[in-house]
Write an enzyme that holds these catalytic residues in place. Structure first.
Site, mmCIF file in Angstrom:
data_model
loop_
_atom_site.group_PDB
_atom_site.id
_atom_site.type_symbol
_atom_site.label_atom_id
_atom_site.label_comp_id
_atom_site.label_asym_id
_atom_site.label_seq_id
_atom_site.Cartn_x
_atom_site.Cartn_y
_atom_site.Cartn_z
ATOM 1 N N ASP A 10 0.838 -1.198 0.000
ATOM 2 C CA ASP A 10 0.000 0.000 0.000
ATOM 3 C C ASP A 10 0.873 1.248 0.000
ATOM 4 O O ASP A 10 2.010 1.214 0.499
ATOM 5 C CB ASP A 10 -0.887 0.031 1.250
ATOM 6 N N TYR A 64 6.122 -8.415 8.657
ATOM 7 C CA TYR A 64 5.726 -7.015 8.810
ATOM 8 C C TYR A 64 5.858 -6.549 10.253
ATOM 9 O O TYR A 64 5.771 -7.347 11.193
ATOM 10 C CB TYR A 64 4.247 -6.821 8.412
ATOM 11 N N ASP A 114 -7.364 1.436 7.856
ATOM 12 C CA ASP A 114 -6.122 2.070 8.301
ATOM 13 C C ASP A 114 -6.402 3.543 8.578
ATOM 14 O O ASP A 114 -7.508 4.032 8.323
ATOM 15 C CB ASP A 114 -4.982 1.878 7.291
ATOM 16 N N ARG A 123 -3.974 -4.769 7.425
ATOM 17 C CA ARG A 123 -5.027 -3.818 7.796
ATOM 18 C C ARG A 123 -6.218 -4.555 8.405
ATOM 19 O O ARG A 123 -6.782 -4.138 9.422
ATOM 20 C CB ARG A 123 -5.504 -3.047 6.559
#
Length: 285
Positions: A40, A68, A82, A171
């Site tokens: 993203d 992540y 988000d 997310r």
């Protein structure tokens, strides 16, 4: 000589993965460029980019595990899951770090995840984010993903360390954790720390690549992607049938990296029925 290889980019915030590949086409003077796994625009971190003949290896990377670090914002629910999105709900937060840690096992292992509306998933030929921008929301089927590990990192803020399978939306993970805690939640930041065999330590900031006089120095050979496979070196006599796509009589098991006697990486091969077969060739035609 045309550029070929893999460069591990540390993607900056505000760039799409497509923005990065478009910029690097000019940097490397190479039209054939692809990336290994979309990030993203708000996300940063490891983005493998495949240049020239190395684009033939993208398919092997699609199922790679990802790592992540994500910021978890509790008490807020947004339409994008988000903090860049429109706030839909706000709730008081009374949970502790221990409460957060207590729900994490529910999201570890094989779980079902419903893709967010703001995603590139296609339903009936349309990307979900295109429908979401029109104010539409449609039913999505859950998808089975795997969270290999999930833990809360030390610090005053809430940050999650995640190791997961392809197709995982961090997310959505943050949103679902917020739901499980009863106060709602969304993702406040995202940094990819690992993609397949590549980590942050392997990555090069995009601005460094753009400013480099010789950006090709940062290209890794395509066979670095297959470093975990055993290597096989062919004789001069075996190279010709290999280049012609013919099977070579040879005993072995599973997949391997195949080289010519001069060290040239020729292909990823697979042993079957006493022969070495081409799975994907990478030699220069």
């Amino acid at each position: 000589m045309a550029a070929n290889g893999i460069v591990i980019v540390d993607k900056p915030q505000g760039w799409t993965s497509q923005d990065v590949t478009a910029k690097l086409r000019g940097v490397f003077h190479q039209k054939r460029i692809g990336h290994g796994g979309t990030l993203d625009p708000m996300a940063t971190g490891v983005l493998p980019v495949f240049v020239g003949r190395a684009t033939r290896a993208v398919e092997f990377f699609e199922s790679a595990e990802k790592g992540y670090e994500a910021g978890l914002c509790l008490g807020r629910v947004t339409n994008t899951q988000d903090t860049t999105g429109e706030t839909l709900e706000e709730h008081p937060v009374t949970v502790s770090r221990a409460d957060v840690e207590a729900v994490l096992p529910r999201f570890t292992g094989e779980i079902d995840q419903i893709p967010p509306m703001y995603s590139a998933v296609k339903i009936n030929g349309q990307k979900l984010y295109q429908l979401a921008r029109q104010g539409k929301e449609i039913e999505r089927k859950p998808r089975r993903i795997t969270i290999h590990s999930l833990r809360l990192l030390e610090g005053d803020d809430l940050r999650l360390e995640v190791l997961c399978s392809k197709g995982t939306y961090i997310r959505t993970l943050c949103h679902d954790i917020g739901t499980a805690l009863g106060c709602g939640g969304c993702m406040s930041s995202l940094r990819r720390t690992k993609a397949g065999c590549f980590a942050l330590a392997d990555s090069i900031p995009l601005e460094t690549l753009i400013a480099a006089e010789h950006p090709e120095q940062y290209l890794r050979p395509v066979d670095s992607l297959f470093a975990d496979l055993p290597a096989v070196t062919l004789t001069e006599e075996q190279v010709k049938p290999c280049r012609n796509g013919a099977a070579i009589p040879m005993e072995g098991r599973g997949r391997c990296r195949v080289y010519g006697p001069n060290g040239e990486f020729l292909m990823v091969g697979r042993f079957r029925q006493g022969k070495l077969w081409t799975e994907k060739s990478f030699f220069e035609v």
